[in-house]
Design a protein around this motif. Structure first.
Motif, PDB file in Angstrom:
ATOM      1  N   GLY A  98       0.877  -1.429   0.085  1.00  0.00           N
ATOM      2  CA  GLY A  98       0.462   0.061  -0.445  1.00  0.00           C
ATOM      3  C   GLY A  98       0.973   1.561  -0.076  1.00  0.00           C
ATOM      4  O   GLY A  98       2.269   0.750  -0.070  1.00  0.00           O
ATOM      5  N   ASP A  99       0.244   2.343  -0.151  1.00  0.00           N
ATOM      6  CA  ASP A  99       0.406   3.747   0.087  1.00  0.00           C
ATOM      7  C   ASP A  99       1.698   4.409   1.202  1.00  0.00           C
ATOM      8  O   ASP A  99       0.239   4.541   1.620  1.00  0.00           O
ATOM      9  CB  ASP A  99      -0.046   4.444  -1.171  1.00  0.00           C
ATOM     10  CG  ASP A  99       0.934   6.148  -1.084  1.00  0.00           C
ATOM     11  OD1 ASP A  99       1.464   6.028  -0.601  1.00  0.00           O
ATOM     12  OD2 ASP A  99       0.487   6.522  -2.355  1.00  0.00           O
ATOM     13  N   PRO A 100       2.233   4.436   1.054  1.00  0.00           N
ATOM     14  CA  PRO A 100       3.076   4.228   2.705  1.00  0.00           C
ATOM     15  C   PRO A 100       2.349   5.939   2.784  1.00  0.00           C
ATOM     16  O   PRO A 100       2.078   6.401   4.767  1.00  0.00           O
ATOM     17  CB  PRO A 100       4.352   4.804   2.907  1.00  0.00           C
ATOM     18  CG  PRO A 100       4.582   4.406   1.107  1.00  0.00           C
ATOM     19  CD  PRO A 100       3.954   3.794   0.330  1.00  0.00           C
ATOM     20  N   THR A 101       3.094   6.966   2.590  1.00  0.00           N
ATOM     21  CA  THR A 101       2.104   8.208   2.111  1.00  0.00           C
ATOM     22  C   THR A 101       1.000   8.463   3.126  1.00  0.00           C
ATOM     23  O   THR A 101       0.242   8.665   3.888  1.00  0.00           O
ATOM     24  CB  THR A 101       2.815   9.220   1.125  1.00  0.00           C
ATOM     25  OG1 THR A 101       3.704   9.020   0.612  1.00  0.00           O
ATOM     26  CG2 THR A 101       1.531  10.582   2.115  1.00  0.00           C
ATOM     27  N   LEU A 102      -0.388   7.363   2.313  1.00  0.00           N
ATOM     28  CA  LEU A 102      -1.442   7.941   2.966  1.00  0.00           C
ATOM     29  C   LEU A 102      -1.517   6.935   3.831  1.00  0.00           C
ATOM     30  O   LEU A 102      -2.665   7.340   5.030  1.00  0.00           O
ATOM     31  CB  LEU A 102      -2.601   6.762   2.101  1.00  0.00           C
ATOM     32  CG  LEU A 102      -2.171   7.477   0.636  1.00  0.00           C
ATOM     33  CD1 LEU A 102      -3.333   6.502  -0.689  1.00  0.00           C
ATOM     34  CD2 LEU A 102      -3.364   8.960  -0.023  1.00  0.00           C
ATOM     35  N   ILE A 103      -0.922   5.832   3.978  1.00  0.00           N
ATOM     36  CA  ILE A 103      -0.748   4.961   5.432  1.00  0.00           C
ATOM     37  C   ILE A 103      -1.019   5.809   6.768  1.00  0.00           C
ATOM     38  O   ILE A 103      -1.475   5.954   7.279  1.00  0.00           O
ATOM     39  CB  ILE A 103      -0.385   4.002   5.717  1.00  0.00           C
ATOM     40  CG1 ILE A 103      -1.573   2.659   4.414  1.00  0.00           C
ATOM     41  CG2 ILE A 103      -0.765   3.047   6.864  1.00  0.00           C
ATOM     42  CD1 ILE A 103      -0.268   1.549   4.229  1.00  0.00           C
ATOM     43  N   PHE A 104       0.544   6.433   7.049  1.00  0.00           N
ATOM     44  CA  PHE A 104       0.903   7.108   7.786  1.00  0.00           C
ATOM     45  C   PHE A 104       0.044   8.613   8.155  1.00  0.00           C
ATOM     46  O   PHE A 104       0.007   8.801   9.058  1.00  0.00           O
ATOM     47  CB  PHE A 104       2.114   6.877   7.684  1.00  0.00           C
ATOM     48  CG  PHE A 104       3.059   6.396   7.593  1.00  0.00           C
ATOM     49  CD1 PHE A 104       2.773   4.843   8.682  1.00  0.00           C
ATOM     50  CD2 PHE A 104       3.932   5.727   7.217  1.00  0.00           C
ATOM     51  CE1 PHE A 104       3.269   3.875   8.625  1.00  0.00           C
ATOM     52  CE2 PHE A 104       4.383   3.684   6.363  1.00  0.00           C
ATOM     53  CZ  PHE A 104       4.155   3.493   8.275  1.00  0.00           C
ATOM     54  N   SER A 105       0.065   9.133   7.309  1.00  0.00           N
ATOM     55  CA  SER A 105      -1.172   9.958   7.595  1.00  0.00           C
ATOM     56  C   SER A 105      -2.451  10.023   7.910  1.00  0.00           C
ATOM     57  O   SER A 105      -3.145  10.838   8.802  1.00  0.00           O
ATOM     58  CB  SER A 105      -1.669  10.867   5.632  1.00  0.00           C
ATOM     59  OG  SER A 105      -0.360  11.344   4.728  1.00  0.00           O
ATOM     60  N   GLY A 106      -3.288   8.323   7.362  1.00  0.00           N
ATOM     61  CA  GLY A 106      -4.408   8.133   7.827  1.00  0.00           C
ATOM     62  C   GLY A 106      -3.781   8.164   9.528  1.00  0.00           C
ATOM     63  O   GLY A 106      -4.621   8.177   9.934  1.00  0.00           O
ATOM     64  N   VAL A 107      -2.794   6.593   9.929  1.00  0.00           N
ATOM     65  CA  VAL A 107      -2.585   6.639  11.156  1.00  0.00           C
ATOM     66  C   VAL A 107      -2.360   8.493  11.767  1.00  0.00           C
ATOM     67  O   VAL A 107      -3.022   8.287  13.820  1.00  0.00           O
ATOM     68  CB  VAL A 107      -1.282   6.267  11.810  1.00  0.00           C
ATOM     69  CG1 VAL A 107      -0.388   5.736  12.655  1.00  0.00           C
ATOM     70  CG2 VAL A 107      -1.578   4.647  10.796  1.00  0.00           C
ATOM     71  N   ALA A 108      -1.671   9.823  11.288  1.00  0.00           N
ATOM     72  CA  ALA A 108      -1.459  10.627  11.909  1.00  0.00           C
ATOM     73  C   ALA A 108      -2.707  11.191  12.580  1.00  0.00           C
ATOM     74  O   ALA A 108      -3.185  11.300  13.606  1.00  0.00           O
ATOM     75  CB  ALA A 108      -0.482  11.828  11.598  1.00  0.00           C
ATOM     76  N   LEU A 109      -3.991  11.133  11.843  1.00  0.00           N
ATOM     77  CA  LEU A 109      -5.420  11.748  12.184  1.00  0.00           C
ATOM     78  C   LEU A 109      -6.255  10.774  12.810  1.00  0.00           C
ATOM     79  O   LEU A 109      -7.061  11.228  13.974  1.00  0.00           O
ATOM     80  CB  LEU A 109      -5.983  11.970  10.268  1.00  0.00           C
ATOM     81  CG  LEU A 109      -6.179  12.759   8.900  1.00  0.00           C
ATOM     82  CD1 LEU A 109      -6.330  12.592   7.831  1.00  0.00           C
ATOM     83  CD2 LEU A 109      -6.184  14.354   9.755  1.00  0.00           C
ATOM     84  N   VAL A 110      -6.032   9.274  13.157  1.00  0.00           N
ATOM     85  CA  VAL A 110      -6.552   8.679  13.956  1.00  0.00           C
ATOM     86  C   VAL A 110      -5.556   8.841  14.940  1.00  0.00           C
ATOM     87  O   VAL A 110      -6.857   9.416  16.553  1.00  0.00           O
ATOM     88  CB  VAL A 110      -5.728   7.211  14.192  1.00  0.00           C
ATOM     89  CG1 VAL A 110      -6.266   6.511  15.178  1.00  0.00           C
ATOM     90  CG2 VAL A 110      -6.901   6.856  12.556  1.00  0.00           C
ATOM     91  N   VAL A 111      -4.541   9.276  15.546  1.00  0.00           N
ATOM     92  CA  VAL A 111      -3.341   9.955  16.644  1.00  0.00           C
ATOM     93  C   VAL A 111      -4.335  10.909  16.601  1.00  0.00           C
ATOM     94  O   VAL A 111      -5.058  11.745  18.092  1.00  0.00           O
ATOM     95  CB  VAL A 111      -2.514  10.019  16.878  1.00  0.00           C
ATOM     96  CG1 VAL A 111      -1.441  10.577  17.935  1.00  0.00           C
ATOM     97  CG2 VAL A 111      -1.798   9.176  15.833  1.00  0.00           C
ATOM     98  N   VAL A 112      -4.667  12.283  16.454  1.00  0.00           N
ATOM     99  CA  VAL A 112      -5.556  13.361  16.850  1.00  0.00           C
ATOM    100  C   VAL A 112      -6.742  13.617  17.162  1.00  0.00           C
ATOM    101  O   VAL A 112      -7.694  13.575  17.899  1.00  0.00           O
ATOM    102  CB  VAL A 112      -5.913  14.132  15.344  1.00  0.00           C
ATOM    103  CG1 VAL A 112      -6.350  15.125  15.375  1.00  0.00           C
ATOM    104  CG2 VAL A 112      -4.529  14.889  14.178  1.00  0.00           C
ATOM    105  N   ALA A 113      -7.457  12.201  16.212  1.00  0.00           N
ATOM    106  CA  ALA A 113      -8.610  11.830  17.136  1.00  0.00           C
ATOM    107  C   ALA A 113      -8.603  11.185  18.756  1.00  0.00           C
ATOM    108  O   ALA A 113      -9.500  11.176  19.054  1.00  0.00           O
ATOM    109  CB  ALA A 113      -9.586  10.033  15.847  1.00  0.00           C
ATOM    110  N   MET A 114      -7.816  10.646  18.545  1.00  0.00           N
ATOM    111  CA  MET A 114      -7.524   9.905  19.459  1.00  0.00           C
ATOM    112  C   MET A 114      -7.255  11.519  21.150  1.00  0.00           C
ATOM    113  O   MET A 114      -7.962  11.030  22.285  1.00  0.00           O
ATOM    114  CB  MET A 114      -6.566   9.144  20.132  1.00  0.00           C
ATOM    115  CG  MET A 114      -6.593   8.036  19.756  1.00  0.00           C
ATOM    116  SD  MET A 114      -4.810   6.810  19.037  1.00  0.00           S
ATOM    117  CE  MET A 114      -4.390   7.262  20.316  1.00  0.00           C
TER     118      MET A 114
END
Length: 331
Positions: free
Chosen positions: A134-150
């Motif tokens: 998978g695209d690492p930029t999209l994956i880790f950007s998505g993970v960063a947004l999850v951290v914000v949501a937490m």
């Protein structure tokens, strides 16, 4: 054995995982309303997980021409992969019972976004490093947004007025510890499974997804003898009370375990096509599902001041945006 061949079906299974992982805890909430402590609930949950692992091995793991049947695979399983699968179950068991404590103390709307959200971050990163897909930029950007949501979830909860029986500090602490542990069980489970389990042959000594689930269930149930006994003694709960519970109470725990384990099974077999990082991250979108249950069904923010609303909205937006980025990373 049954294998997934198309990306579309793999994504559907990941979404089903998300729904299952985000909904099983409703059975605990229902049991709690009938004064059934989480320690007693969790015994039936563990039994439900174990029995579902057996069911997977005897059905999807034994039918079809792909890969290797469950019984044949058990005969050639190596000690290392078997131990990895069992340790994965034991690790998840400890993490999940801590998450159950967090739910009991502070509710689904805090425990899941913080605990499972943290597990999503750790598990996704480790799974990607283990099998980059998978695209690492999209994956880790998505993970960063999850951290914000937490973070938004925790801030929203900080606005709630004190309520008898709600212990936010205890809930937050147990959710964080649970998340740190839970992020490690999935890569360990995949480590036991043959890398190309959908191919013509299973690598010598490695497990199919279905035998791995079987040993995962064994590891979870055996570890529960130790882990949950400690929690029972600490909480002053007795086995006589457990065996005195009615069939409805026992069935709630078993149903919770069945839902969670069925979701794990679907996620693991989808990972062969979608990739472990994406499959796990989409499955752990359960945080969003659980937050919806907690906010709109269980009304866990009832009585919160208006100042909590922006944080709740940002929490949902963070999860939805993050999961969307992770989902499209497969394209």
């Amino acid at each position: 054995m049954f294998v997934v061949e198309g990306l579309g079906l793999a994504i559907v299974l990941c979404v089903m995982t998300m729904m299952g992982w985000g909904s099983w805890a409703n059975t605990q909430k229902l049991a709690g309303k009938e004064d059934w402590p989480f320690e007693l609930y969790y015994w039936d949950y563990a039994i439900g997980v174990f029995l579902t692992g057996i069911l997977f091995a005897l059905t999807l793991g034994s039918f079809g021409d792909a890969g290797m049947g469950a019984l044949a695979n058990l005969g050639q399983a190596g000690g290392g992969p078997v131990m990895d699968a069992m340790l994965s179950g034991a690790l998840f068991n400890l993490a999940n019972i801590l998450l159950v404590v967090a739910i009991d103390a502070a509710g689904m709307s805090l425990a899941f976004p913080v605990g499972v959200g943290l597990a999503l971050v750790i598990g996704t990163v480790r799974s990607y490093l283990q099998a980059p897909k998978g695209d690492p930029t999209l994956i880790f950007s998505g993970v960063a947004l999850v951290v914000v949501a937490m973070v938004m979830s925790a801030l929203a909860y900080s606005k709630l007025p004190p309520v008898a029986g709600r212990r936010l500090g205890r809930g937050l602490l147990f959710a964080v510890v649970a998340g740190c542990l839970m992020g490690s069980f999935y890569p360990l489970l995949l480590q036991a499974i043959s890398p190309d389990f959908g191919g013509a042959a299973i690598e010598s000594g490695f497990l199919t997804p279905y035998t791995a689930l079987f040993f995962f269930g064994i590891g979870l149930l055996l570890s529960n003898v130790v882990v949950n006994t400690v929690f029972m003694k600490a909480g002053g709960k007795t086995y006589s009370r457990y065996f005195g519970g009615g069939s409805r109470l026992h069935s709630l725990g078993a149903l919770g375990g069945l839902i969670w384990m069925a979701a794990l099974g679907l996620n693991v077999i989808a990972s062969g096509v979608a990739g472990p990082a994406i499959s796990y991250a989409l499955g752990q979108g359960a945080t969003l599902v659980a937050a919806i249950w907690g906010v709109f069904i269980w009304r866990e923010f009832k009585g919160a001041p208006r100042s909590a609303t922006p944080f709740i909205v940002l929490m949902f937006l963070g999860y939805m945006s993050g999961l969307t980025l992770i989902g499209v990373a497969t394209l």
